[in-house]
Design an enzyme around this catalytic site. Sequence first.
Site, short mmCIF file in Angstrom:
data_model
loop_
_atom_site.label_atom_id
_atom_site.label_comp_id
_atom_site.label_asym_id
_atom_site.label_seq_id
_atom_site.Cartn_x
_atom_site.Cartn_y
_atom_site.Cartn_z
N GLU A 1 0.82 -1.22 0.00
CA GLU A 1 0.00 0.00 0.00
C GLU A 1 0.85 1.27 0.00
OE1 GLU A 1 -3.34 1.97 2.95
OE2 GLU A 1 -3.46 -0.18 2.55
N ASP B 1 -2.40 -3.00 3.29
CA ASP B 1 -2.62 -3.11 4.73
C ASP B 1 -3.73 -4.10 5.05
OD1 ASP B 1 -0.66 -1.24 4.96
OD2 ASP B 1 -2.01 0.44 5.34
N TYR C 1 3.34 3.99 11.87
CA TYR C 1 2.25 4.50 11.04
C TYR C 1 1.14 5.09 11.92
CZ TYR C 1 -1.22 4.60 7.29
OH TYR C 1 -2.15 5.00 6.37
#
Length: 995
Positions: free
Chosen positions: A10, A110, A344
């Site tokens: 991603e 993801d 993240y």
Amino acid sequence: MTGKTLVIAEKPSVAQDIVRALTPTAGKFEKHDEYFENDTYVVTSAVGHLVEIQAPEQFDVKRGKWSFAHLPVIPPFFDLKPVDKTKTRLNAVVKLARRKDVTDLVNACDAGREGELIFRLIEQYAFGDEDAKGAKKPAARKPVRRLWLQSMTPQAIRDGFDKLRSDKQMEGLASAARSRSEADWLVGINGTRAMTAFNSRDGGFFLTTVGRVQTPTLAVVVEREEQIRKFVSRDYWEVHATFLAQAGEYAGKWFDPKWKKNPDDAELRADRVWTAKEAQAIADAVRGKAATVTEESKPTTQASPMLFDLTSLQREANGRFGYSAKTTLALAQSLYERHKALTYPRTDSRHLPEDYVPTVKETMGMLAGSGMGHLAPFAKQALDDGYVKPSKRIFDNAKVSDHFAIIPTLQAPSGLSDAEQRLYDLVVRRFLSVFFPSAEYLVTTRISQVVGHSFRTDGKVLVKPGWLAIWGKEADEEGDENSKVLVAVAPGEMVRAESVDPRGLKTRPPARYSEATLLGAMEGAGKLVEDEELREAMQEKGLGTPATRASIIEGLIAEKYMLRDGRELIPTAKAFQLMTLLRGLGVEELTKPELTGEWEYKLSQMEHGQLSRDAFMREIAEMTRHIVQKAKEYDRDTVPGDYATLKTPCPNCGGVVKENYRRYTCAGRSGSGDDACGFSFTKIPAGRAFELHEVEQFLRDKRIGPLEGFRSKAGWPFTAEMVLKYSDEDRNWKLEFDFGDEADPAETGELVDFSGQEPLGPCPKCGARVFEFGKNYVCEKAVPTAAQPTPTCDFKSGQVILQQPVEREQMQKLLATGKTDLLDKFVSMRTRRPFKAFLAWDAEAGKVNFAFEPRESKFPPRKTFGNKGAPPAKKAAAKKAAAPAKAAAKTAPAKKAPAAKKAPAAKKAPAAKKARAAGPGLTPSPALAAVIGPEPVARTEVIKKLWDYIKANGLQDTKDKRAINADDKLRPVFGKPQVSMFELAKIVGQHLQGT
């Protein structure tokens, strides 16, 4: 030659992690511009969404799309279109997917619904549309497998490739992902077009946006505001006593030990009395009387809050620093992408994968060896004392979805901005805290009983700080706001109620939402729950995702549905109008957070194979038709709602003025409308909705403003006054904009009478009085008056300057001190951008001018040259850097003296000037040095130091704030006993050398 597997991640960072993990087992990769390749794999990535859905050409309406004639739009299938800004990336990924030597694909996006959708749309775009029902012939698909990662350690990635999931296993998740995307499109597009069409039926174009997440979020804020507006405050009393024991005094508050909670009245409390007479009776009964004391002490513990997900980080940063959700996300994204310092951030998990214990220990080691002296010892303590160990409260695969909690990475950051450093510090502290022991308190409850009345006293002492030590809390810390140590009372000791006072209070309405509390409400689908673990249990029914909540709030503000006032979020009249419309049309489902909760529940069922995609989409299509039909078929004049009846009468006939959906209208003296005179005006002139208090003022004064937020037909924002003017033709009053272009009385000679006005202050030009006049503030001698028919002064300053209203108090401040506060709503005529500035009297130019905040340089001072004019914040560095130059300046004349005889003096003057300019500033005269010190200093810093001295010694004249009285030190500087503040700059210039 065997085929290769294309792996699509991603994000580029994940693609790099995959390459690093596979290299030891699959061989070295060769790096290309947008992919990595070896003999087995080609690894590339998207950058988020590369493709979005759209209605197919044959079902899309371009012209007349805002008309009911073309609604609802429910296409039998959806086409795809590339996202404009990432077209190049999409083409590169599609080219790799279609390569002949690529035989199969691995979806490494993801691990969640959004990641599944990103991959599926790319694959559909590359190989054709299976759902097009014949519209397209599907190209030959290539086999797809799914990499499902909950941890990004190299071993976890290798294990994931050993256990790839089949395409069939992912069908439920793929169906839920597509369904959510298409349902959002159907409700958002049709709802917005239908409401806009309804609001534009009487002419004009009133864009009225609605959305699955946006509208219920707004409803939460509007409902709270309605509670506040309808709230009726009630008087109540508390009885507070001070008890005298042998060891000292302690306070207590009266309460009723028999009180029980009343579900019908949340304002009833055990410690509230509802009449002054009863409160006074209690106080009189116990004052001076002896009391018996019972006491219970018990230890309690408080565990650290859990690790941050994005929403909890945004809430904490809003509460601590006042950062908006958008700002926090941007800072966290920068710390993740640019500095590689955080994991993240767009995550909804507050846990870590179970295999992450070794990584956490490595991270602790990095922190222990970092330069963060205030936190490094705690990281070392966590390692030395073995705090990092498996715990389901922290490490739990079942509670990790696409991403895990936000924690520091192994990368120690450098070069962070102040805001980035604050946020990084916050995450590191929370990360350390969760591994530390619980804080331990001793909580004491003391009951003092006096002649049948009970008083309660609570004490709380921190015994072992545990994780609180990381936040600066220590055991028995003197003056700690959380500690309340009670004076001792011996067993059986009688104490005396020394002073007893009833205190009159009022019940308060519920608080408005801040971004922190609104984010919590969105997370809990409108059920504001303070307990974080309970909120997590409700997470699958949240409004929006952590990644989108900030943009939803910003979108509502941009659409003028809400405005920020400090940390509060306040719904506008436009928001109330939208809620009235949706409720009045009977499509309240769009306003309810429960709608999204139900969607999420059904999508979860779909993921687990318990609900079909077709059944869900049939429900959504039916709901869409229902929304459009309700708006299309509504045929009454106005939408039913909770409308206001204004206090101010109709200016035309004295009748009652009532609000309806679109207008404020006269309903006649009877209020029924039968004897109405026809007076009315729109609720939203030039795209700006009236607030209720503004309407009352407008009717009462027949004028209001200047107001901002209007938009012209071309879309430009403007500020204006509005007036009610009588039309002889219509024999009624009409709303008109007034842009202040009345004739200048100085030219017409018409006399102006200021007798009924309060002056704002003295004119900075001539000392006469300044008054409000029309759209300006003017000197009384700048217009013809009875006392002075011929103007002799020209001071005038606008009440609105570049769309910034200049309030009366600000002009008073300018006249008194020479400067307003910092104003933040100026809009540049050239760039159309807003800017901040002070308004200041410019004596040299003889007018009011802009003055700007001093800005600190982002760069350190250069050490090879003097920092003349450096910002005050840089002074210390500038002095240090300039020391050698100062020495050179002192010795220069001696070295150059012989040369001065050989050459004309004029040629040597520049050299001497250069030597002086190398210093950090200008040298004050002995008189000035006695006030501000002898060090060389910038001119602006001199003024600042002088003002500090003037204020510290109270030298501003009490009657005339513009005048400064000289004390013994200032008299040699001023040369007279008093000066005007406007003379300071000139005087200072005479006492500085080196110019």
